[in-house]
Scaffold this motif. Structure first.
Motif, PDB file in Angstrom:
ATOM      1  N   LEU A  50       1.331  10.408   1.685  1.00  0.00           N
ATOM      2  CA  LEU A  50       1.099  11.539   0.780  1.00  0.00           C
ATOM      3  C   LEU A  50       1.695  12.830   1.359  1.00  0.00           C
ATOM      4  O   LEU A  50       2.148  13.706   0.630  1.00  0.00           O
ATOM      5  CB  LEU A  50      -0.400  11.718   0.521  1.00  0.00           C
ATOM      6  N   ALA A  51       1.693  12.929   2.690  1.00  0.00           N
ATOM      7  CA  ALA A  51       2.261  14.133   3.313  1.00  0.00           C
ATOM      8  C   ALA A  51       3.775  14.166   3.195  1.00  0.00           C
ATOM      9  O   ALA A  51       4.383  15.234   3.239  1.00  0.00           O
ATOM     10  CB  ALA A  51       1.858  14.199   4.785  1.00  0.00           C
ATOM     11  N   GLY A  52       4.375  12.994   3.006  1.00  0.00           N
ATOM     12  CA  GLY A  52       5.823  12.975   2.841  1.00  0.00           C
ATOM     13  C   GLY A  52       6.575  12.339   4.006  1.00  0.00           C
ATOM     14  O   GLY A  52       7.799  12.460   4.099  1.00  0.00           O
ATOM     15  N   TYR A  53       5.870  11.661   4.891  1.00  0.00           N
ATOM     16  CA  TYR A  53       6.558  10.978   5.991  1.00  0.00           C
ATOM     17  C   TYR A  53       7.160   9.659   5.519  1.00  0.00           C
ATOM     18  O   TYR A  53       6.685   9.070   4.542  1.00  0.00           O
ATOM     19  CB  TYR A  53       5.575  10.708   7.144  1.00  0.00           C
ATOM     20  N   ASP A  54       8.164   9.211   6.228  1.00  0.00           N
ATOM     21  CA  ASP A  54       8.826   7.956   5.888  1.00  0.00           C
ATOM     22  C   ASP A  54       8.029   6.796   6.483  1.00  0.00           C
ATOM     23  O   ASP A  54       8.411   6.188   7.479  1.00  0.00           O
ATOM     24  CB  ASP A  54      10.262   7.976   6.430  1.00  0.00           C
ATOM     25  N   THR A  55       6.896   6.514   5.865  1.00  0.00           N
ATOM     26  CA  THR A  55       6.008   5.463   6.373  1.00  0.00           C
ATOM     27  C   THR A  55       6.627   4.076   6.188  1.00  0.00           C
ATOM     28  O   THR A  55       6.274   3.146   6.903  1.00  0.00           O
ATOM     29  CB  THR A  55       4.650   5.520   5.645  1.00  0.00           C
ATOM     30  N   CYS A  56       7.539   3.970   5.260  1.00  0.00           N
ATOM     31  CA  CYS A  56       8.215   2.690   5.062  1.00  0.00           C
ATOM     32  C   CYS A  56       8.954   2.297   6.345  1.00  0.00           C
ATOM     33  O   CYS A  56       8.845   1.173   6.828  1.00  0.00           O
ATOM     34  CB  CYS A  56       9.186   2.822   3.881  1.00  0.00           C
ATOM     35  N   SER A  57       9.676   3.236   6.943  1.00  0.00           N
ATOM     36  CA  SER A  57      10.394   2.953   8.189  1.00  0.00           C
ATOM     37  C   SER A  57       9.435   2.762   9.363  1.00  0.00           C
ATOM     38  O   SER A  57       9.725   1.995  10.287  1.00  0.00           O
ATOM     39  CB  SER A  57      11.382   4.075   8.508  1.00  0.00           C
ATOM     40  N   ILE A  58       8.303   3.455   9.339  1.00  0.00           N
ATOM     41  CA  ILE A  58       7.302   3.238  10.390  1.00  0.00           C
ATOM     42  C   ILE A  58       6.861   1.777  10.363  1.00  0.00           C
ATOM     43  O   ILE A  58       6.827   1.088  11.382  1.00  0.00           O
ATOM     44  CB  ILE A  58       6.076   4.175  10.193  1.00  0.00           C
ATOM     45  N   GLY A  81     -16.310   7.816  -9.257  1.00  0.00           N
ATOM     46  CA  GLY A  81     -14.970   7.498  -9.737  1.00  0.00           C
ATOM     47  C   GLY A  81     -13.870   8.134  -8.903  1.00  0.00           C
ATOM     48  O   GLY A  81     -12.828   8.539  -9.418  1.00  0.00           O
ATOM     49  N   LEU A  82     -14.101   8.231  -7.596  1.00  0.00           N
ATOM     50  CA  LEU A  82     -13.072   8.785  -6.710  1.00  0.00           C
ATOM     51  C   LEU A  82     -12.071   7.702  -6.339  1.00  0.00           C
ATOM     52  O   LEU A  82     -12.407   6.520  -6.268  1.00  0.00           O
ATOM     53  CB  LEU A  82     -13.704   9.306  -5.412  1.00  0.00           C
ATOM     54  N   LYS A  83     -10.858   8.120  -6.095  1.00  0.00           N
ATOM     55  CA  LYS A  83      -9.837   7.196  -5.611  1.00  0.00           C
ATOM     56  C   LYS A  83     -10.266   6.716  -4.221  1.00  0.00           C
ATOM     57  O   LYS A  83     -10.569   7.529  -3.337  1.00  0.00           O
ATOM     58  CB  LYS A  83      -8.502   7.931  -5.523  1.00  0.00           C
ATOM     59  N   LEU A 101       0.831  -1.207   0.000  1.00  0.00           N
ATOM     60  CA  LEU A 101       0.000   0.000   0.000  1.00  0.00           C
ATOM     61  C   LEU A 101       0.867   1.260   0.000  1.00  0.00           C
ATOM     62  O   LEU A 101       0.600   2.228  -0.726  1.00  0.00           O
ATOM     63  CB  LEU A 101      -0.891  -0.020   1.250  1.00  0.00           C
ATOM     64  N   GLU A 102       1.905   1.205   0.804  1.00  0.00           N
ATOM     65  CA  GLU A 102       2.813   2.352   0.905  1.00  0.00           C
ATOM     66  C   GLU A 102       3.473   2.627  -0.445  1.00  0.00           C
ATOM     67  O   GLU A 102       3.504   3.770  -0.921  1.00  0.00           O
ATOM     68  CB  GLU A 102       3.859   2.049   1.990  1.00  0.00           C
ATOM     69  N   ALA A 103       3.954   1.564  -1.070  1.00  0.00           N
ATOM     70  CA  ALA A 103       4.611   1.710  -2.374  1.00  0.00           C
ATOM     71  C   ALA A 103       3.618   2.222  -3.416  1.00  0.00           C
ATOM     72  O   ALA A 103       3.926   3.113  -4.221  1.00  0.00           O
ATOM     73  CB  ALA A 103       5.206   0.369  -2.807  1.00  0.00           C
ATOM     74  N   GLU A 104       2.419   1.678  -3.369  1.00  0.00           N
ATOM     75  CA  GLU A 104       1.400   2.064  -4.343  1.00  0.00           C
ATOM     76  C   GLU A 104       1.013   3.536  -4.155  1.00  0.00           C
ATOM     77  O   GLU A 104       0.854   4.285  -5.116  1.00  0.00           O
ATOM     78  CB  GLU A 104       0.178   1.138  -4.169  1.00  0.00           C
ATOM     79  N   THR A 105       0.888   3.960  -2.869  1.00  0.00           N
ATOM     80  CA  THR A 105       0.524   5.350  -2.583  1.00  0.00           C
ATOM     81  C   THR A 105       1.612   6.306  -3.082  1.00  0.00           C
ATOM     82  O   THR A 105       1.337   7.365  -3.637  1.00  0.00           O
ATOM     83  CB  THR A 105       0.310   5.539  -1.063  1.00  0.00           C
ATOM     84  N   ARG A 106       2.858   5.891  -2.864  1.00  0.00           N
ATOM     85  CA  ARG A 106       3.974   6.716  -3.315  1.00  0.00           C
ATOM     86  C   ARG A 106       3.958   6.840  -4.845  1.00  0.00           C
ATOM     87  O   ARG A 106       4.195   7.932  -5.392  1.00  0.00           O
ATOM     88  CB  ARG A 106       5.283   6.096  -2.819  1.00  0.00           C
ATOM     89  N   ALA A 107       3.661   5.747  -5.524  1.00  0.00           N
ATOM     90  CA  ALA A 107       3.589   5.779  -6.985  1.00  0.00           C
ATOM     91  C   ALA A 107       2.447   6.692  -7.439  1.00  0.00           C
ATOM     92  O   ALA A 107       2.596   7.492  -8.367  1.00  0.00           O
ATOM     93  CB  ALA A 107       3.390   4.360  -7.532  1.00  0.00           C
ATOM     94  N   TYR A 108       1.326   6.577  -6.757  1.00  0.00           N
ATOM     95  CA  TYR A 108       0.162   7.405  -7.088  1.00  0.00           C
ATOM     96  C   TYR A 108       0.519   8.891  -6.937  1.00  0.00           C
ATOM     97  O   TYR A 108       0.173   9.718  -7.778  1.00  0.00           O
ATOM     98  CB  TYR A 108      -1.006   7.031  -6.168  1.00  0.00           C
ATOM     99  N   LEU A 109       1.246   9.188  -5.858  1.00  0.00           N
ATOM    100  CA  LEU A 109       1.650  10.575  -5.593  1.00  0.00           C
ATOM    101  C   LEU A 109       2.515  11.112  -6.733  1.00  0.00           C
ATOM    102  O   LEU A 109       2.311  12.234  -7.216  1.00  0.00           O
ATOM    103  CB  LEU A 109       2.417  10.636  -4.261  1.00  0.00           C
ATOM    104  N   SER A 110       3.467  10.286  -7.173  1.00  0.00           N
ATOM    105  CA  SER A 110       4.372  10.838  -8.190  1.00  0.00           C
ATOM    106  C   SER A 110       3.695  10.924  -9.558  1.00  0.00           C
ATOM    107  O   SER A 110       4.133  11.675 -10.417  1.00  0.00           O
ATOM    108  CB  SER A 110       5.683  10.049  -8.246  1.00  0.00           C
TER     109      SER A 110
END
Lengths: 420, 420
Positions: free
Chosen positions: B202-210, B175-177, B48-57
């Motif tokens: 999406l805010a930019g925190y390092d959720t991967c490390s969390i 059709g909302l995300k 989910l984290e990876a997917e969200t990051r991809a969505y953001l970019s």
């Protein structure tokens, strides 16, 4: 106007009536003998308020400052913070109050970055004058902003402390403006003394009306026209082994800081060893509605029956923000609230929660502000102070000391003395 | 790294060892059978984290927005708020998060005035999809900012809800995300699901490390390498009639919001009627040190012996703000702390208070973060979730439901249905 409603199905018997009568007598005596000085503040502080206002209009530095930095902790900040939070939206022109309380370096750094010396007034508040957190933060301010207390910055610093304290002597030494706190007014009962009245008046709040509201409650109480106070205190005191916690559930975000003030007042005053050597501990808990309906409410409803709950609501928020009459596809279930105001919603939630808690057999009472006003703010402050004094008198404890916090202070001092 | 120290002078007897063993077994079973889904989140949310990051970019609107408005209440906001508050000073570049939680009209108006639609992303979070406060606020946002969900504003709105909920259907319709929450993850256990991970990423925190930190704790716990957790849970569960309250005393301002998350987790999970029909109520209380040493501490020290206290401190604030080596005339008494850092002061206060409380015979334990880091944030979240599950298992209650809050909701709905 504030109305008070007790929903307890409880009628004091003869012994309990006697307890109420005696506690009232004890409070009258406390006032007359000066055991506690807060009873006189609503009247005595009127002069202080006028004097502070005069000082403000005569002092250009103060008038032009945009931020009042209050350095203080516990009773030296909680009351002022509570009033500021309650009244802020009614006084949009009031100067910003910034509280430096906790000696947390990250928090301090962040707050320091929001201070511009040339637009700030610094008020240092410490009853004893040697509070370690407050004096350490004051020193950090002096260094960070290069406060020149021998010269040009003298008019930017005000001190509020006990007559004759170390901080008082310091102020004398530098010729700083100093206000004193009556010796028989403890920190947690001091918001209507210089501690709160000076910063709030300088910020631009209508402290005169706050004192009026407080004064009215004191007068009516001593005239025997606020009997509900004695009844509530008696219920709490005689049930203290069953209902060990009192939850103050406030239905307005602006009352959150007020619950923190209440927690200090209640915890420090009523967490005591009584005359028979028994440990008394009435635990205060602040909750915000409807927010904490989604958190703490489950515990109130189904947990152990060890809590009484006071609901506090504001009848008229003087705000007509409305839930639009929009139907969202597939979420029509929530349309029952459409076209109502948020004011209606939040108060209906308060009523519904009160009813559900009460139906569980949990003792509840309800305090209703007609609206947020300086007068009501003054009244609710004195209401809680009087309630605390009454409960303390009924429990036969010393409501006004706090011996339990000394040991930690000594350990702290020894820790550093040993190291150096 | 986080260290855990139990200062109880308590050694489980045979029956208590059995209780611990069985509770551990029950947790293993809960995980395997999917009774509670939060055990899997640290691993499952990595995708989910990876997917969200991809969505953001890939999404320019999101990248350019400066504020993320989170609409949610209770479990839909408390965890995200706690993480944001803990990590904010380490991620100064993170987008601002603005939480719309309470349906208080004054509070909402003030927050609305700080929102610029063109620079904002709106995330609506509701597990059921019909939370009355959340949906009412969402409608008010649509009206106030003229959100065009059929057209240009579609990319500004994200929905987080249960699969198949009313809100989920609504998102499909427009059709909302939409992100979904696993059905077996309750609101108060959901911060490591989409509820927290999507807005924080999406805010930019390092959720991967969390998630890494959380994952490590889960792994070590199930490997039997975090035995202190079971011992602490057993002490709390077997003493629940004596120590009815657990105070979490955190020595850092950035942990204040975390205590609110803990209060919900503990209160809603452990305030229950047990299998024998008895009301269990372990009351959680959050306190901020040293601030509340000047408030609640007196009650802990001298009040009834009905509390255990957990101290939480941060060894290294990574901040060298120092108390200047200045002597103030007549206040030399406070000079013992001169030239020390605030970091040293706040931690010495924690140690001194812990010692004074412990010497009174009150059970204490200490949690120490080496520093504030995303990994530690993830670990402490799971630590408290596991502790809650263990205590619930030992008390033989349903940790994951909240039947006590339904009655109030029904009363509320009937109130309006009757009126209209």
């Amino acid at each position: 106007m504030i109305t008070y409603r007790l929903d307890y199905d409880w009628h004091p018997d003869e012994a309990e009536e006697k307890l109420m009568f005696e506690a009232f007598g004890k409070i009258v005596e406390e006032r007359e003998k000066g055991v506690a000085g807060y009873y006189h503040l609503p009247e005595d502080s009127k002069l202080l308020e006028a004097e502070t206002r005069a000082y403000l209009s005569s002092n250009e530095t103060l008038r032009e400052c945009e931020t009042i930095v209050v350095v203080g902790i516990g009773g030296s900040s909680l009351g002022t913070k509570a009033v500021d939070a309650m009244l802020r939206h009614k006084f949009p022109e009031a100067k910003r109050l910034l509280f430096l309380e906790n000696p947390d370096p990250v928090d301090l750094n962040e707050k320091f970055s929001r201070i511009e010396k040339e637009k700030s007034l610094f008020i240092v508040v410490s009853k004893s004058g040697t509070t370690i957190e407050t004096m350490s933060i004051f020193k950090a301010l002096i260094a960070r902003f290069g406060l020149d207390l021998a010269g040009g910055d003298r008019s930017r610093v005000i001190v509020i402390t006990d007559e004759g304290s170390a901080l008082c002597s310091y102020a004398d030494h530098h010729g700083l403006k100093a206000y004193t706190i009556p010796e028989n007014v403890g920190g947690r009962f001091s918001v209507l003394s210089a501690v709160g009245i000076v910063p709030l008046t300088l910020a631009g709040y209508d402290t005169c009306s706050i004192l009026e509201g407080a004064s009215g409650m004191v007068r009516r109480f001593f005239d025997g026209r606020e009997k509900h106070l004695e009844k509530k205190a008696a219920f709490i005191a005689t049930h203290n082994d069953i209902y060990r916690m009192n939850v103050l559930f406030v239905y307005a975000s602006c009352l959150e800081a007020f619950t923190r003030w209440y927690v200090q007042l209640w915890a420090e005053s009523l967490g005591k060893i009584d005359a028979k050597g028994q440990r008394i501990g009435l635990t205060p808990i602040g909750q915000i509605g409807p927010l904490d309906q989604h958190s703490f409410l489950q515990l109130i409803m189904e947990g152990a029956r060890d809590k009484s709950v006071t609901f506090l609501k504001i009848a008229d928020f003087e705000n007509d923000l409305r839930i639009p009459d929009i139907s969202l596809e597939n979420i029509e279930k929530t349309d029952y609230i459409n076209a109502r105001t948020f004011n209606e919603l939040i108060n209906a939630e308060c009523d519904a929660t009160l009813q559900s808690v009460s139906e569980e057999g949990i003792p509840v009472d309800l305090i209703t502000f007609d609206k947020v006003s300086p007068g009501n703010v003054g009244e609710i402050i004195v209401y809680y102070e009087l309630l605390t004094s009454l409960v303390g008198a009924m429990l036969d404890i010393d409501t006004y000391n706090q011996p339990g916090v000394e040991r930690g202070k000594n350990i702290l001092m020894n820790k550093f003395a040993k190291d150096s």
